[in-house]
Write a protein that holds these residues in place. Structure first.
Motif, PDB file in Angstrom:
ATOM      1  N   GLY A  29      52.776  19.583  43.086  1.00 33.25           N
ATOM      2  CA  GLY A  29      52.992  20.873  43.741  1.00 33.25           C
ATOM      3  C   GLY A  29      52.726  22.074  42.862  1.00 33.25           C
ATOM      4  O   GLY A  29      52.832  23.210  43.325  1.00 33.25           O
ATOM      5  N   ASN A  30      52.383  21.843  41.594  1.00 33.12           N
ATOM      6  CA  ASN A  30      52.103  22.949  40.686  1.00 33.12           C
ATOM      7  C   ASN A  30      50.658  23.404  40.796  1.00 33.12           C
ATOM      8  O   ASN A  30      49.741  22.585  40.854  1.00 33.12           O
ATOM      9  CB  ASN A  30      52.393  22.542  39.232  1.00 33.12           C
ATOM     10  N   LYS A  31      50.459  24.711  40.773  1.00 34.17           N
ATOM     11  CA  LYS A  31      49.126  25.268  40.918  1.00 34.17           C
ATOM     12  C   LYS A  31      48.465  25.505  39.568  1.00 34.17           C
ATOM     13  O   LYS A  31      49.076  26.073  38.664  1.00 34.17           O
ATOM     14  CB  LYS A  31      49.198  26.606  41.658  1.00 34.17           C
ATOM     15  N   PRO A  32      47.198  25.114  39.421  1.00 33.01           N
ATOM     16  CA  PRO A  32      46.441  25.501  38.226  1.00 33.01           C
ATOM     17  C   PRO A  32      46.060  26.979  38.338  1.00 33.01           C
ATOM     18  O   PRO A  32      46.225  27.605  39.391  1.00 33.01           O
ATOM     19  CB  PRO A  32      45.203  24.604  38.283  1.00 33.01           C
ATOM     20  N   TRP A  33      45.533  27.525  37.246  1.00 32.51           N
ATOM     21  CA  TRP A  33      45.119  28.924  37.201  1.00 32.51           C
ATOM     22  C   TRP A  33      43.611  29.044  37.398  1.00 32.51           C
ATOM     23  O   TRP A  33      42.843  28.151  37.016  1.00 32.51           O
ATOM     24  CB  TRP A  33      45.469  29.543  35.858  1.00 32.51           C
ATOM     25  N   PHE A  34      43.202  30.178  37.982  1.00 25.26           N
ATOM     26  CA  PHE A  34      41.792  30.549  38.017  1.00 25.26           C
ATOM     27  C   PHE A  34      41.681  31.944  37.431  1.00 25.26           C
ATOM     28  O   PHE A  34      42.431  32.854  37.817  1.00 25.26           O
ATOM     29  CB  PHE A  34      41.241  30.542  39.440  1.00 25.26           C
ATOM     30  N   ALA A  35      40.735  32.148  36.496  1.00 26.51           N
ATOM     31  CA  ALA A  35      40.608  33.426  35.798  1.00 26.51           C
ATOM     32  C   ALA A  35      39.188  33.960  35.919  1.00 26.51           C
ATOM     33  O   ALA A  35      38.216  33.213  35.748  1.00 26.51           O
ATOM     34  CB  ALA A  35      40.977  33.253  34.325  1.00 26.51           C
ATOM     35  N   ALA A  36      39.056  35.247  36.198  1.00 26.09           N
ATOM     36  CA  ALA A  36      37.724  35.845  36.321  1.00 26.09           C
ATOM     37  C   ALA A  36      37.801  37.347  36.110  1.00 26.09           C
ATOM     38  O   ALA A  36      38.870  37.967  36.221  1.00 26.09           O
ATOM     39  CB  ALA A  36      37.120  35.544  37.692  1.00 26.09           C
ATOM     40  N   ALA A  37      36.645  37.939  35.833  1.00 27.89           N
ATOM     41  CA  ALA A  37      36.512  39.394  35.764  1.00 27.89           C
ATOM     42  C   ALA A  37      35.908  39.945  37.051  1.00 27.89           C
ATOM     43  O   ALA A  37      35.579  41.120  37.124  1.00 27.89           O
ATOM     44  CB  ALA A  37      35.658  39.791  34.564  1.00 27.89           C
ATOM     45  N   HIS A  38      35.720  39.077  38.047  1.00 28.77           N
ATOM     46  CA  HIS A  38      35.297  39.472  39.390  1.00 28.77           C
ATOM     47  C   HIS A  38      36.521  39.320  40.295  1.00 28.77           C
ATOM     48  O   HIS A  38      36.992  38.200  40.526  1.00 28.77           O
ATOM     49  CB  HIS A  38      34.174  38.572  39.898  1.00 28.77           C
ATOM     50  N   GLN A  39      37.020  40.433  40.810  1.00 27.53           N
ATOM     51  CA  GLN A  39      38.262  40.349  41.574  1.00 27.53           C
ATOM     52  C   GLN A  39      38.096  39.559  42.862  1.00 27.53           C
ATOM     53  O   GLN A  39      39.010  38.861  43.301  1.00 27.53           O
ATOM     54  CB  GLN A  39      38.806  41.754  41.861  1.00 27.53           C
ATOM     55  N   TRP A  40      36.908  39.644  43.485  1.00 27.86           N
ATOM     56  CA  TRP A  40      36.674  38.859  44.697  1.00 27.86           C
ATOM     57  C   TRP A  40      36.806  37.368  44.409  1.00 27.86           C
ATOM     58  O   TRP A  40      37.267  36.595  45.256  1.00 27.86           O
ATOM     59  CB  TRP A  40      35.294  39.177  45.282  1.00 27.86           C
ATOM     60  N   PHE A  98      41.763  43.561  47.600  1.00 24.81           N
ATOM     61  CA  PHE A  98      41.712  42.138  47.273  1.00 24.81           C
ATOM     62  C   PHE A  98      43.076  41.453  47.246  1.00 24.81           C
ATOM     63  O   PHE A  98      43.135  40.235  47.074  1.00 24.81           O
ATOM     64  CB  PHE A  98      41.019  41.943  45.919  1.00 24.81           C
ATOM     65  N   GLY A  99      44.145  42.191  47.408  1.00 22.56           N
ATOM     66  CA  GLY A  99      45.474  41.590  47.396  1.00 22.56           C
ATOM     67  C   GLY A  99      46.037  41.472  45.987  1.00 22.56           C
ATOM     68  O   GLY A  99      45.394  41.818  45.002  1.00 22.56           O
ATOM     69  N   ASP A 100      47.260  40.976  45.910  1.00 24.54           N
ATOM     70  CA  ASP A 100      47.945  40.855  44.629  1.00 24.54           C
ATOM     71  C   ASP A 100      47.299  39.803  43.740  1.00 24.54           C
ATOM     72  O   ASP A 100      46.725  38.824  44.223  1.00 24.54           O
ATOM     73  CB  ASP A 100      49.417  40.491  44.844  1.00 24.54           C
ATOM     74  N   MET A 101      47.419  40.014  42.462  1.00 15.38           N
ATOM     75  CA  MET A 101      47.011  39.049  41.450  1.00 15.38           C
ATOM     76  C   MET A 101      48.265  38.587  40.702  1.00 15.38           C
ATOM     77  O   MET A 101      49.215  39.359  40.566  1.00 15.38           O
ATOM     78  CB  MET A 101      46.036  39.678  40.449  1.00 15.38           C
ATOM     79  N   ASP A 102      48.270  37.367  40.204  1.00 14.27           N
ATOM     80  CA  ASP A 102      49.419  36.907  39.422  1.00 14.27           C
ATOM     81  C   ASP A 102      49.437  37.560  38.048  1.00 14.27           C
ATOM     82  O   ASP A 102      50.504  37.841  37.490  1.00 14.27           O
ATOM     83  CB  ASP A 102      49.373  35.384  39.275  1.00 14.27           C
ATOM     84  N   VAL A 103      48.259  37.807  37.494  1.00 14.00           N
ATOM     85  CA  VAL A 103      48.118  38.459  36.192  1.00 14.00           C
ATOM     86  C   VAL A 103      46.939  39.426  36.267  1.00 14.00           C
ATOM     87  O   VAL A 103      45.894  39.095  36.820  1.00 14.00           O
ATOM     88  CB  VAL A 103      47.868  37.430  35.062  1.00 14.00           C
ATOM     89  N   VAL A 104      47.111  40.620  35.713  1.00 13.56           N
ATOM     90  CA  VAL A 104      46.031  41.588  35.566  1.00 13.56           C
ATOM     91  C   VAL A 104      46.061  42.100  34.134  1.00 13.56           C
ATOM     92  O   VAL A 104      47.126  42.450  33.617  1.00 13.56           O
ATOM     93  CB  VAL A 104      46.173  42.773  36.540  1.00 13.56           C
ATOM     94  N   GLY A 115      46.170  33.230  40.170  1.00 11.03           N
ATOM     95  CA  GLY A 115      45.019  34.038  39.799  1.00 11.03           C
ATOM     96  C   GLY A 115      45.261  34.998  38.657  1.00 11.03           C
ATOM     97  O   GLY A 115      46.250  35.738  38.652  1.00 11.03           O
ATOM     98  N   ALA A 116      44.338  34.999  37.685  1.00 11.01           N
ATOM     99  CA  ALA A 116      44.373  35.939  36.563  1.00 11.01           C
ATOM    100  C   ALA A 116      43.092  36.769  36.603  1.00 11.01           C
ATOM    101  O   ALA A 116      41.989  36.218  36.597  1.00 11.01           O
ATOM    102  CB  ALA A 116      44.482  35.186  35.239  1.00 11.01           C
ATOM    103  N   TYR A 117      43.245  38.088  36.638  1.00  9.17           N
ATOM    104  CA  TYR A 117      42.111  38.991  36.761  1.00  9.17           C
ATOM    105  C   TYR A 117      42.016  39.892  35.536  1.00  9.17           C
ATOM    106  O   TYR A 117      42.999  40.502  35.124  1.00  9.17           O
ATOM    107  CB  TYR A 117      42.252  39.836  38.026  1.00  9.17           C
ATOM    108  N   CYS A 118      40.808  39.975  34.958  1.00 13.69           N
ATOM    109  CA  CYS A 118      40.543  40.855  33.825  1.00 13.69           C
ATOM    110  C   CYS A 118      39.622  41.977  34.298  1.00 13.69           C
ATOM    111  O   CYS A 118      38.572  41.709  34.886  1.00 13.69           O
ATOM    112  CB  CYS A 118      39.891  40.073  32.684  1.00 13.69           C
ATOM    113  N   ARG A 120      42.704  32.303  44.779  1.00  8.71           N
ATOM    114  CA  ARG A 120      44.137  32.362  45.132  1.00  8.71           C
ATOM    115  C   ARG A 120      44.359  31.939  46.585  1.00  8.71           C
ATOM    116  O   ARG A 120      45.312  31.232  46.894  1.00  8.71           O
ATOM    117  CB  ARG A 120      44.699  33.769  44.910  1.00  8.71           C
ATOM    118  N   ARG A 121      43.470  32.388  47.462  1.00  6.55           N
ATOM    119  CA  ARG A 121      43.609  31.988  48.870  1.00  6.55           C
ATOM    120  C   ARG A 121      43.426  30.488  49.033  1.00  6.55           C
ATOM    121  O   ARG A 121      44.013  29.874  49.933  1.00  6.55           O
ATOM    122  CB  ARG A 121      42.594  32.742  49.738  1.00  6.55           C
ATOM    123  N   THR A 122      42.637  29.886  48.162  1.00  2.19           N
ATOM    124  CA  THR A 122      42.402  28.448  48.226  1.00  2.19           C
ATOM    125  C   THR A 122      43.585  27.657  47.686  1.00  2.19           C
ATOM    126  O   THR A 122      43.818  26.517  48.100  1.00  2.19           O
ATOM    127  CB  THR A 122      41.128  28.080  47.432  1.00  2.19           C
TER     128      THR A 122
END
Length: 223
Positions: free
Chosen positions: A163-174, A201-207, A186-189, A180-182
């Motif tokens: 039930g734990n989610k992995p992270w996805f990180a990108a410099a493209h907010q889309w 684009f909605g909330d991010m877990d990390v910015v 989500g971590a956004y730079c 995150r929707r998938t």
């Protein structure tokens, strides 16, 4: 419940900088573009975002920039010189530090790209960043590109646990928003796009503004 310490990075534009591409545009077309009132950063951004790496659409991008006869404005050799900028791209300052911080904190780092696997693999090799072959995936293998949910799902299914989610990180907010929707966290730079548009684009877990700062915040949230 154990903490999921898997993080998937977009590579081109996130870990790898577009600077070499912009340098190629400047060297090849810079003066002529400025004579038409077109700035290199604007042209480069339009080509990256609209053309989806398909070089022939450069003519359409030039036309949208106000060049009435694009095929007279640029020739095939000049296009090839600019496209070479993609092959010559280098990792951003801070990319190696970001990955090192995450690995030292117990994270397994993965990559998911829409670009050519061999070329993207070269970015890591030239920068001296170790990226195991099995940890780098290309959408070419499935023929499903981001932001289609099915582009993210194979790695999401592989890396999710209890039930734990992995992270996805990108410099493209889309990209982060789609991941995150998938089902990813989500971590956004903002290093590439400059501004976080949460209302779009909605909330991010990390910015964060830099890649090392993003790593620090992901690590803190995983404790």
């Amino acid at each position: 419940m154990s903490v999921n310490k898997n993080i998937v990075f977009d590579v081109v534009g996130t870990l790898a900088s577009y600077d070499k591409l912009y340098e190629a545009v400047e060297t090849t077309l810079g003066q002529r573009l400025r004579e038409q009132g077109i700035k290199v950063p604007m042209f480069g951004y339009l080509w990256i975002e609209v053309a989806e790496r398909e070089y022939a659409i450069v003519y359409r991008v030039l036309w949208k920039c106000g060049i009435e006869e694009p095929r007279k404005f640029i020739n095939e050799k000049e296009i090839e010189a600019i496209v070479q900028g993609y092959a010559d791209m280098e990792m951003r300052p801070g990319a190696a530090e970001c990955i090192s911080k995450l690995r030292n904190a117990g994270f397994t780092v993965w990559g998911l790209t829409m670009d050519d696997y061999k070329r993207v693999r070269g970015y890591f090799e030239r920068s001296g960043i170790d990226m195991p072959t099995e940890n780098l995936a290309s959408c070419d293998s499935t023929q499903i590109g981001k932001p289609d949910p099915q582009a993210y799902k194979p790695l999401l299914d592989q890396l999710s646990s209890e039930g734990n989610k992995p992270w996805f990180a990108a410099a493209h907010q889309w990209d982060v928003a789609a991941a995150r929707r998938t089902g990813f966290r989500g971590a956004y730079c903002t290093v590439w796009e400059g501004e976080a548009l949460m209302d779009v684009f909605g909330d991010m877990d990390v910015v964060a503004e830099t890649l090392p700062e993003m790593a620090d915040r992901v690590i803190k949230m995983a404790r």
